[in-house]
Design a protein around this motif. Structure first.
Motif, PDB file in Angstrom:
ATOM      1  N   LEU A   1      -6.958  -9.782  -1.681  1.00 23.16           N
ATOM      2  CA  LEU A   1      -6.311  -8.964  -2.703  1.00 23.16           C
ATOM      3  C   LEU A   1      -4.975  -9.575  -3.132  1.00 23.16           C
ATOM      4  O   LEU A   1      -4.658  -9.622  -4.326  1.00 23.16           O
ATOM      5  CB  LEU A   1      -6.090  -7.545  -2.171  1.00 23.16           C
ATOM      6  CG  LEU A   1      -5.483  -6.537  -3.121  1.00 23.16           C
ATOM      7  CD1 LEU A   1      -6.354  -6.365  -4.368  1.00 23.16           C
ATOM      8  CD2 LEU A   1      -5.312  -5.204  -2.413  1.00 23.16           C
ATOM      9  N   LEU A   2      -4.208 -10.077  -2.187  1.00 20.15           N
ATOM     10  CA  LEU A   2      -2.925 -10.703  -2.497  1.00 20.15           C
ATOM     11  C   LEU A   2      -3.117 -11.926  -3.389  1.00 20.15           C
ATOM     12  O   LEU A   2      -2.391 -12.109  -4.361  1.00 20.15           O
ATOM     13  CB  LEU A   2      -2.194 -11.093  -1.211  1.00 20.15           C
ATOM     14  CG  LEU A   2      -0.864 -11.808  -1.385  1.00 20.15           C
ATOM     15  CD1 LEU A   2       0.145 -10.915  -2.110  1.00 20.15           C
ATOM     16  CD2 LEU A   2      -0.323 -12.253  -0.033  1.00 20.15           C
TER      17      LEU A   2
ATOM     18  N   ARG B   1      -3.789 -10.775  -6.828  1.00 20.34           N
ATOM     19  CA  ARG B   1      -2.546 -10.312  -7.460  1.00 20.34           C
ATOM     20  C   ARG B   1      -1.682 -11.485  -7.916  1.00 20.34           C
ATOM     21  O   ARG B   1      -1.117 -11.460  -9.008  1.00 20.34           O
ATOM     22  CB  ARG B   1      -1.742  -9.449  -6.494  1.00 20.34           C
ATOM     23  CG  ARG B   1      -2.351  -8.117  -6.195  1.00 20.34           C
ATOM     24  CD  ARG B   1      -1.536  -7.403  -5.152  1.00 20.34           C
ATOM     25  NE  ARG B   1      -2.135  -6.150  -4.766  1.00 20.34           N
ATOM     26  CZ  ARG B   1      -1.883  -5.517  -3.631  1.00 20.34           C
ATOM     27  NH1 ARG B   1      -1.005  -6.029  -2.772  1.00 20.34           N
ATOM     28  NH2 ARG B   1      -2.469  -4.391  -3.345  1.00 20.34           N
TER      29      ARG B   1
ATOM     30  N   ASP C   1      -1.523  -1.151   1.408  1.00 16.65           N
ATOM     31  CA  ASP C   1      -1.996  -2.408   1.978  1.00 16.65           C
ATOM     32  C   ASP C   1      -2.078  -2.359   3.494  1.00 16.65           C
ATOM     33  O   ASP C   1      -2.885  -3.067   4.098  1.00 16.65           O
ATOM     34  CB  ASP C   1      -1.095  -3.566   1.553  1.00 16.65           C
ATOM     35  CG  ASP C   1      -1.191  -3.859   0.073  1.00 16.65           C
ATOM     36  OD1 ASP C   1      -2.229  -3.530  -0.541  1.00 16.65           O
ATOM     37  OD2 ASP C   1      -0.224  -4.419  -0.482  1.00 16.65           O
ATOM     38  N   SER C   2      -1.264  -1.546   4.128  1.00 12.02           N
ATOM     39  CA  SER C   2      -1.233  -1.500   5.589  1.00 12.02           C
ATOM     40  C   SER C   2      -2.558  -1.024   6.170  1.00 12.02           C
ATOM     41  O   SER C   2      -2.860  -1.304   7.326  1.00 12.02           O
ATOM     42  CB  SER C   2      -0.090  -0.609   6.079  1.00 12.02           C
ATOM     43  OG  SER C   2      -0.327   0.737   5.733  1.00 12.02           O
ATOM     44  N   LYS C   3      -3.351  -0.337   5.375  1.00 11.68           N
ATOM     45  CA  LYS C   3      -4.644   0.167   5.851  1.00 11.68           C
ATOM     46  C   LYS C   3      -5.739  -0.888   5.801  1.00 11.68           C
ATOM     47  O   LYS C   3      -6.813  -0.698   6.355  1.00 11.68           O
ATOM     48  CB  LYS C   3      -5.052   1.375   5.020  1.00 11.68           C
ATOM     49  CG  LYS C   3      -4.093   2.532   5.146  1.00 11.68           C
ATOM     50  CD  LYS C   3      -4.445   3.649   4.230  1.00 11.68           C
ATOM     51  CE  LYS C   3      -3.372   4.737   4.328  1.00 11.68           C
ATOM     52  NZ  LYS C   3      -3.580   5.802   3.373  1.00 11.68           N
ATOM     53  N   LEU C   4      -5.481  -2.007   5.136  1.00 13.24           N
ATOM     54  CA  LEU C   4      -6.483  -3.049   4.968  1.00 13.24           C
ATOM     55  C   LEU C   4      -6.518  -3.985   6.175  1.00 13.24           C
ATOM     56  O   LEU C   4      -5.514  -4.161   6.865  1.00 13.24           O
ATOM     57  CB  LEU C   4      -6.171  -3.890   3.729  1.00 13.24           C
ATOM     58  CG  LEU C   4      -6.192  -3.187   2.385  1.00 13.24           C
ATOM     59  CD1 LEU C   4      -5.660  -4.113   1.303  1.00 13.24           C
ATOM     60  CD2 LEU C   4      -7.596  -2.722   2.050  1.00 13.24           C
TER      61      LEU C   4
ATOM     62  N   ASP D   1      -8.953  -8.993   4.176  1.00 14.68           N
ATOM     63  CA  ASP D   1      -9.130  -8.259   2.917  1.00 14.68           C
ATOM     64  C   ASP D   1      -7.826  -8.225   2.124  1.00 14.68           C
ATOM     65  O   ASP D   1      -7.822  -8.369   0.910  1.00 14.68           O
ATOM     66  CB  ASP D   1      -9.610  -6.830   3.181  1.00 14.68           C
ATOM     67  CG  ASP D   1     -11.004  -6.791   3.792  1.00 14.68           C
ATOM     68  OD1 ASP D   1     -11.774  -7.762   3.596  1.00 14.68           O
ATOM     69  OD2 ASP D   1     -11.318  -5.797   4.469  1.00 14.68           O
ATOM     70  N   TYR D   2      -6.715  -8.039   2.837  1.00 10.49           N
ATOM     71  CA  TYR D   2      -5.406  -8.043   2.185  1.00 10.49           C
ATOM     72  C   TYR D   2      -5.117  -9.392   1.540  1.00 10.49           C
ATOM     73  O   TYR D   2      -4.626  -9.462   0.408  1.00 10.49           O
ATOM     74  CB  TYR D   2      -4.305  -7.690   3.189  1.00 10.49           C
ATOM     75  CG  TYR D   2      -2.933  -7.929   2.645  1.00 10.49           C
ATOM     76  CD1 TYR D   2      -2.403  -7.095   1.664  1.00 10.49           C
ATOM     77  CD2 TYR D   2      -2.162  -9.014   3.070  1.00 10.49           C
ATOM     78  CE1 TYR D   2      -1.146  -7.333   1.134  1.00 10.49           C
ATOM     79  CE2 TYR D   2      -0.910  -9.244   2.548  1.00 10.49           C
ATOM     80  CZ  TYR D   2      -0.406  -8.403   1.583  1.00 10.49           C
ATOM     81  OH  TYR D   2       0.837  -8.644   1.052  1.00 10.49           O
TER      82      TYR D   2
ATOM     83  N   THR E   1       3.732  -2.306   2.690  1.00  6.10           N
ATOM     84  CA  THR E   1       3.389  -1.249   1.724  1.00  6.10           C
ATOM     85  C   THR E   1       2.293  -0.380   2.308  1.00  6.10           C
ATOM     86  O   THR E   1       1.365  -0.870   2.953  1.00  6.10           O
ATOM     87  CB  THR E   1       2.909  -1.826   0.373  1.00  6.10           C
ATOM     88  OG1 THR E   1       1.731  -2.578   0.579  1.00  6.10           O
ATOM     89  CG2 THR E   1       3.980  -2.678  -0.279  1.00  6.10           C
TER      90      THR E   1
ATOM     91  N   LYS F   1       1.766  -7.537   4.876  1.00  5.69           N
ATOM     92  CA  LYS F   1       0.684  -6.580   4.617  1.00  5.69           C
ATOM     93  C   LYS F   1       1.131  -5.158   4.935  1.00  5.69           C
ATOM     94  O   LYS F   1       0.880  -4.225   4.176  1.00  5.69           O
ATOM     95  CB  LYS F   1      -0.540  -6.943   5.452  1.00  5.69           C
ATOM     96  CG  LYS F   1      -1.690  -5.945   5.338  1.00  5.69           C
ATOM     97  CD  LYS F   1      -2.823  -6.281   6.275  1.00  5.69           C
ATOM     98  CE  LYS F   1      -2.596  -5.874   7.682  1.00  5.69           C
ATOM     99  NZ  LYS F   1      -2.722  -4.428   7.935  1.00  5.69           N
ATOM    100  N   ASN F   2       1.819  -5.001   6.039  1.00  2.00           N
ATOM    101  CA  ASN F   2       2.231  -3.668   6.481  1.00  2.00           C
ATOM    102  C   ASN F   2       3.468  -3.147   5.759  1.00  2.00           C
ATOM    103  O   ASN F   2       3.905  -2.025   6.010  1.00  2.00           O
ATOM    104  CB  ASN F   2       2.460  -3.672   7.987  1.00  2.00           C
ATOM    105  CG  ASN F   2       1.171  -3.845   8.748  1.00  2.00           C
ATOM    106  OD1 ASN F   2       0.095  -3.524   8.255  1.00  2.00           O
ATOM    107  ND2 ASN F   2       1.263  -4.374   9.948  1.00  2.00           N
TER     108      ASN F   2
END
Length: 73
Positions: free
Chosen positions: A38-39, A42, A27-30, A34-35, A24, A21-22
């Motif tokens: 989203l992943l 994707r 994405d690191s802000k999620l 939640d990540y 990018t 997650k971190n």
């Protein structure tokens, strides 16, 4: 390692997913959950594979099985 050549590491499935997650900036802000949502979206859009959230270990295993992550030891 990711399909884009980024090295991801961790001592547990949770740590590996947090590291992924971190890796990018956007994405690191999620938050992690939640990540992961989203992943999975994707993965579904890009690979036409549906991953169901069943826990960190299973998500990590699924990512390895589809070739999204490559385990290096």
């Amino acid at each position: 390692m990711t399909t884009k050549g980024k090295f991801i590491s961790g001592n547990s499935p949770l740590e590996v997913l947090v590291s992924l997650k971190n890796s990018t900036r956007p994405d690191s802000k999620l938050e992690l959950n939640d990540y992961l949502v989203l992943l999975m979206l994707r993965i579904n859009l890009n690979y036409d594979i549906k991953i169901e959230s069943r826990g960190y270990v299973q998500v990590l295993t699924d990512l390895e099985d589809i070739g999204f992550l490559l385990r290096l030891e």
